[in-house]
Design a protein around this motif. Structure first.
Motif, PDB file in Angstrom:
ATOM      1  N   LEU A  73       0.775  -1.284   0.116  1.00  0.00           N
ATOM      2  CA  LEU A  73       0.174   0.009  -0.096  1.00  0.00           C
ATOM      3  C   LEU A  73       0.780   1.231   0.103  1.00  0.00           C
ATOM      4  N   ASN A  74       1.927   1.196   0.683  1.00  0.00           N
ATOM      5  CA  ASN A  74       2.877   2.485   0.647  1.00  0.00           C
ATOM      6  C   ASN A  74       3.468   2.677  -0.457  1.00  0.00           C
ATOM      7  N   ILE A  77       0.895   4.207  -2.751  1.00  0.00           N
ATOM      8  CA  ILE A  77       0.667   5.495  -2.373  1.00  0.00           C
ATOM      9  C   ILE A  77       1.909   6.673  -2.961  1.00  0.00           C
ATOM     10  N   PRO A  82      -3.407  10.090  -8.593  1.00  0.00           N
ATOM     11  CA  PRO A  82      -4.379  10.233  -7.699  1.00  0.00           C
ATOM     12  C   PRO A  82      -5.515  10.038  -8.758  1.00  0.00           C
ATOM     13  N   HIS A 139     -14.179   7.146  -2.153  1.00  0.00           N
ATOM     14  CA  HIS A 139     -12.562   7.636  -1.609  1.00  0.00           C
ATOM     15  C   HIS A 139     -11.753   7.922  -2.676  1.00  0.00           C
ATOM     16  N   ASP A 140     -10.732   8.652  -2.042  1.00  0.00           N
ATOM     17  CA  ASP A 140      -9.659   9.151  -2.869  1.00  0.00           C
ATOM     18  C   ASP A 140      -8.840   7.893  -3.001  1.00  0.00           C
ATOM     19  N   ILE A 141      -8.028   7.794  -4.100  1.00  0.00           N
ATOM     20  CA  ILE A 141      -7.314   6.587  -4.442  1.00  0.00           C
ATOM     21  C   ILE A 141      -6.114   6.863  -5.102  1.00  0.00           C
ATOM     22  N   LYS A 142      -5.058   5.996  -5.006  1.00  0.00           N
ATOM     23  CA  LYS A 142      -3.768   6.108  -5.950  1.00  0.00           C
ATOM     24  C   LYS A 142      -3.911   4.790  -6.647  1.00  0.00           C
ATOM     25  N   THR A 151      -4.560  -0.635  -6.561  1.00  0.00           N
ATOM     26  CA  THR A 151      -5.009   0.680  -5.963  1.00  0.00           C
ATOM     27  C   THR A 151      -4.626   0.716  -4.734  1.00  0.00           C
ATOM     28  N   ALA A 152      -4.471   1.896  -3.995  1.00  0.00           N
ATOM     29  CA  ALA A 152      -4.448   2.124  -2.677  1.00  0.00           C
ATOM     30  C   ALA A 152      -5.643   3.183  -2.032  1.00  0.00           C
ATOM     31  N   THR A 154      -6.813   6.414  -0.216  1.00  0.00           N
ATOM     32  CA  THR A 154      -6.054   7.468   0.491  1.00  0.00           C
ATOM     33  C   THR A 154      -6.880   8.087   1.383  1.00  0.00           C
ATOM     34  N   SER A 155      -8.279   7.927   1.295  1.00  0.00           N
ATOM     35  CA  SER A 155      -9.227   8.626   2.298  1.00  0.00           C
ATOM     36  C   SER A 155     -10.117   7.451   2.873  1.00  0.00           C
TER      37      SER A 155
END
Length: 155
Positions: A73-74, A77, A82, A139-142, A151-152, A154-155
């Protein structure tokens, strides 16, 4: 009453009250047993010499899963593009890691300047935030630029 008198009072030692250390130890052990049960490591009974290696092996395996999951996930991100997402479906897989459930999610991903697309995703969702990951939530996503299915949130 001074600071240290208040501290003594909090632990039952003020005004001649003697703390019941045996009761405090029993309650602490009960809490530890409940935590181990909730995480799926025991049935709620104490860890003993007979089951310690099994409990440790389960905890180590969960640690490794959590570590790898967090690193991935890191990574996403850090390098990801985005965008935004909508969870279209959320199904509990029945799997647990350290007591946290894994869900199969179907998400619709939208990146700027591109058509929305659907991704199937396996996500660990702690019980405390479960409602935030219900179908229909945004959700926001990367998104990994090399693999748009990775994907991850971010919100």
């Amino acid at each position: 009453m001074g600071l240290f008198d208040k501290a003594k009072g909090a632990f039952g030692a003020a005004a001649g009250n003697t703390p019941d250390l045996a009761e405090q130890a029993r309650l602490a052990q009960e809490l530890a047993n409940q935590s181990l049960r909730d995480a799926g490591y025991t049935d709620g009974s104490p860890v003993t010499m007979a089951n310690a290696s099994e409990v440790r092996a389960s905890m180590t395996a969960d640690h490794d899963v959590l570590n790898a999951y967090g690193q991935e996930l890191n990574r996403i991100i850090a390098i990801g593009e985005p965008g935004s997402s909508i969870i279209r479906s959320s199904v509990d897989s029945g799997e647990r890691t350290a007591g946290n459930p894994w869900f199969h999610l179907e998400i619709e991903v939208t990146l700027p300047g591109r058509e929305p697309y659907t991704v199937q995703k396996r996500e660990m969702v702690p019980p405390q935030v479960l409602a935030s990951y219900a179908a229909g939530t945004v959700h926001d996503i990367k998104v990994d630029p090399a693999d748009p299915t990775k994907t991850a949130f971010t919100s």
